[in-house]
Design a protein around this motif. Structure first.
Motif, PDB file in Angstrom:
ATOM      1  N   LEU A 148       0.603  -1.357   0.300  1.00  0.00           N
ATOM      2  CA  LEU A 148      -0.067  -0.072   0.348  1.00  0.00           C
ATOM      3  C   LEU A 148       1.334   1.267   0.405  1.00  0.00           C
ATOM      4  N   HIS A 149       1.709   1.013   1.247  1.00  0.00           N
ATOM      5  CA  HIS A 149       2.853   1.850   0.836  1.00  0.00           C
ATOM      6  C   HIS A 149       3.295   2.699  -0.571  1.00  0.00           C
ATOM      7  N   THR A 150       4.139   0.951  -1.422  1.00  0.00           N
ATOM      8  CA  THR A 150       4.404   2.004  -2.598  1.00  0.00           C
ATOM      9  C   THR A 150       3.266   2.192  -3.811  1.00  0.00           C
ATOM     10  N   TYR A 151       2.205   1.842  -3.547  1.00  0.00           N
ATOM     11  CA  TYR A 151       0.742   1.975  -4.124  1.00  0.00           C
ATOM     12  C   TYR A 151       0.746   3.563  -4.486  1.00  0.00           C
ATOM     13  N   ARG A 152       0.692   3.936  -2.714  1.00  0.00           N
ATOM     14  CA  ARG A 152       0.165   5.148  -2.758  1.00  0.00           C
ATOM     15  C   ARG A 152       1.623   6.576  -3.732  1.00  0.00           C
ATOM     16  N   GLU A 153       2.956   5.343  -3.117  1.00  0.00           N
ATOM     17  CA  GLU A 153       4.115   6.260  -3.904  1.00  0.00           C
ATOM     18  C   GLU A 153       4.052   6.952  -5.653  1.00  0.00           C
ATOM     19  N   GLN A 154       3.534   5.549  -6.235  1.00  0.00           N
ATOM     20  CA  GLN A 154       3.074   5.692  -7.223  1.00  0.00           C
ATOM     21  C   GLN A 154       2.142   6.542  -7.710  1.00  0.00           C
ATOM     22  N   MET A 155       1.065   6.878  -7.009  1.00  0.00           N
ATOM     23  CA  MET A 155      -0.058   7.715  -7.334  1.00  0.00           C
ATOM     24  C   MET A 155       0.551   9.245  -6.699  1.00  0.00           C
ATOM     25  N   ILE A 156       0.858   9.428  -5.420  1.00  0.00           N
ATOM     26  CA  ILE A 156       1.617  10.082  -6.454  1.00  0.00           C
ATOM     27  C   ILE A 156       2.365  11.233  -7.220  1.00  0.00           C
ATOM     28  N   ALA A 157       3.393  10.538  -7.055  1.00  0.00           N
ATOM     29  CA  ALA A 157       4.331  10.768  -8.611  1.00  0.00           C
ATOM     30  C   ALA A 157       3.081  10.469  -9.895  1.00  0.00           C
ATOM     31  N   GLN A 158       2.245   9.816  -9.765  1.00  0.00           N
ATOM     32  CA  GLN A 158       1.587  10.461 -11.376  1.00  0.00           C
ATOM     33  C   GLN A 158       0.569  11.723 -11.009  1.00  0.00           C
ATOM     34  N   ALA A 159       0.193  11.508  -9.688  1.00  0.00           N
ATOM     35  CA  ALA A 159      -0.443  13.060 -10.233  1.00  0.00           C
ATOM     36  C   ALA A 159       0.499  14.862 -10.294  1.00  0.00           C
ATOM     37  N   LYS A 160       1.720  14.186  -9.907  1.00  0.00           N
ATOM     38  CA  LYS A 160       2.610  15.085  -9.944  1.00  0.00           C
ATOM     39  C   LYS A 160       3.259  15.378 -11.664  1.00  0.00           C
ATOM     40  N   ALA A 161       3.369  14.196 -12.043  1.00  0.00           N
ATOM     41  CA  ALA A 161       3.654  14.592 -13.457  1.00  0.00           C
ATOM     42  C   ALA A 161       2.301  14.899 -14.158  1.00  0.00           C
ATOM     43  N   ASP A 162       1.186  14.487 -13.911  1.00  0.00           N
ATOM     44  CA  ASP A 162       0.122  15.068 -13.905  1.00  0.00           C
ATOM     45  C   ASP A 162      -0.006  16.380 -13.748  1.00  0.00           C
ATOM     46  N   ALA A 163       0.304  16.939 -12.837  1.00  0.00           N
ATOM     47  CA  ALA A 163       0.225  18.582 -12.922  1.00  0.00           C
ATOM     48  C   ALA A 163       1.155  18.645 -13.321  1.00  0.00           C
ATOM     49  N   ASP A 164       2.546  18.739 -13.332  1.00  0.00           N
ATOM     50  CA  ASP A 164       3.291  18.996 -13.935  1.00  0.00           C
ATOM     51  C   ASP A 164       3.154  19.679 -15.714  1.00  0.00           C
ATOM     52  N   ARG A 165       1.772  18.156 -16.178  1.00  0.00           N
ATOM     53  CA  ARG A 165       1.667  18.341 -17.138  1.00  0.00           C
ATOM     54  C   ARG A 165       0.764  19.406 -17.568  1.00  0.00           C
ATOM     55  N   LEU A 166      -0.353  19.418 -16.743  1.00  0.00           N
ATOM     56  CA  LEU A 166      -1.433  20.794 -16.875  1.00  0.00           C
ATOM     57  C   LEU A 166      -0.684  21.856 -16.717  1.00  0.00           C
ATOM     58  N   ALA A 167       0.684  22.419 -15.933  1.00  0.00           N
ATOM     59  CA  ALA A 167       0.518  23.251 -15.684  1.00  0.00           C
ATOM     60  C   ALA A 167       1.941  23.914 -17.335  1.00  0.00           C
ATOM     61  N   GLU A 168       2.363  23.172 -18.123  1.00  0.00           N
ATOM     62  CA  GLU A 168       2.759  23.206 -19.214  1.00  0.00           C
ATOM     63  C   GLU A 168       2.160  23.570 -20.572  1.00  0.00           C
ATOM     64  N   ASN A 169       0.689  22.851 -20.335  1.00  0.00           N
ATOM     65  CA  ASN A 169      -0.455  23.555 -21.295  1.00  0.00           C
ATOM     66  C   ASN A 169      -2.287  24.069 -20.835  1.00  0.00           C
ATOM     67  N   PRO A 170      -1.282  24.767 -21.708  1.00  0.00           N
ATOM     68  CA  PRO A 170      -3.320  25.880 -21.219  1.00  0.00           C
ATOM     69  C   PRO A 170      -4.444  25.018 -21.385  1.00  0.00           C
ATOM     70  N   ASP A 171      -4.078  24.752 -22.165  1.00  0.00           N
ATOM     71  CA  ASP A 171      -5.508  23.860 -22.973  1.00  0.00           C
ATOM     72  C   ASP A 171      -5.660  22.486 -22.265  1.00  0.00           C
ATOM     73  N   ASP A 172      -5.217  22.236 -21.541  1.00  0.00           N
ATOM     74  CA  ASP A 172      -4.890  20.716 -20.883  1.00  0.00           C
ATOM     75  C   ASP A 172      -5.625  21.584 -19.760  1.00  0.00           C
ATOM     76  N   GLN A 173      -5.488  22.474 -19.069  1.00  0.00           N
ATOM     77  CA  GLN A 173      -5.933  23.140 -17.686  1.00  0.00           C
ATOM     78  C   GLN A 173      -7.559  23.310 -17.904  1.00  0.00           C
ATOM     79  N   ALA A 174      -7.737  23.755 -18.934  1.00  0.00           N
ATOM     80  CA  ALA A 174      -9.284  24.607 -19.115  1.00  0.00           C
ATOM     81  C   ALA A 174     -10.059  23.289 -19.332  1.00  0.00           C
ATOM     82  N   GLU A 175      -9.326  22.354 -20.283  1.00  0.00           N
ATOM     83  CA  GLU A 175     -10.263  20.937 -20.297  1.00  0.00           C
ATOM     84  C   GLU A 175     -10.091  20.638 -18.746  1.00  0.00           C
ATOM     85  N   MET A 176      -9.506  20.289 -18.207  1.00  0.00           N
ATOM     86  CA  MET A 176      -9.834  19.812 -16.469  1.00  0.00           C
ATOM     87  C   MET A 176     -10.353  20.442 -15.848  1.00  0.00           C
TER      88      MET A 176
END
Length: 74
Positions: free
Chosen positions: A35-63
Motif C-alpha cells: 500500500l505504501h508503494t502504491y501510494r507513492e506511485q499515485m503521488i508520483a503520477q499526480a505530480k507528473a499530471d500536475a506538471d503536464r497540466l502546468a505546461e499546457n493551458p489547453d489541458d488546464q481548461a479541459e481539467m
C-alpha cells in the motif's frame, strides 16, 4: 480476500525483519509495503499530471471543465 504467496530472497527477508520489528506480522508488513508503494506511485503520477497540466493551458481548461461537470469546481 485473496491469498498471495511470495518467494523471498535475502534482501526481502532483511526488509521483512525491519518491517516486523515493531510487532507487525509478516502479512501486515507486506500489506503495508504494498500500500505504501502504491501510494507513492499515485503521488508520483499526480505530480507528473500536475506538471503536464502546468505546461499546457489547453489541458488546464479541459481539467477545469471536467471539474465543473463533476461539481468539484465552480
Amino acid at each position: 480476500m485473496g491469498t498471495l504467496n511470495v518467494r523471498t530472497d535475502e534482501a526481502m527477508e532483511t526488509a521483512l525483519q525491519a518491517l516486523t520489528s515493531g510487532g507487525r506480522s509478516r502479512s501486515e508488513a507486506v500489506r503495508y509495503a504494498l500500500l505504501h508503494t502504491y501510494r507513492e506511485q499515485m503521488i508520483a503520477q499526480a505530480k507528473a499530471d500536475a506538471d503536464r497540466l502546468a505546461e499546457n493551458p489547453d489541458d488546464q481548461a479541459e481539467m477545469l471543465a471536467i471539474q465543473r461537470f463533476m461539481g468539484v469546481a465552480e
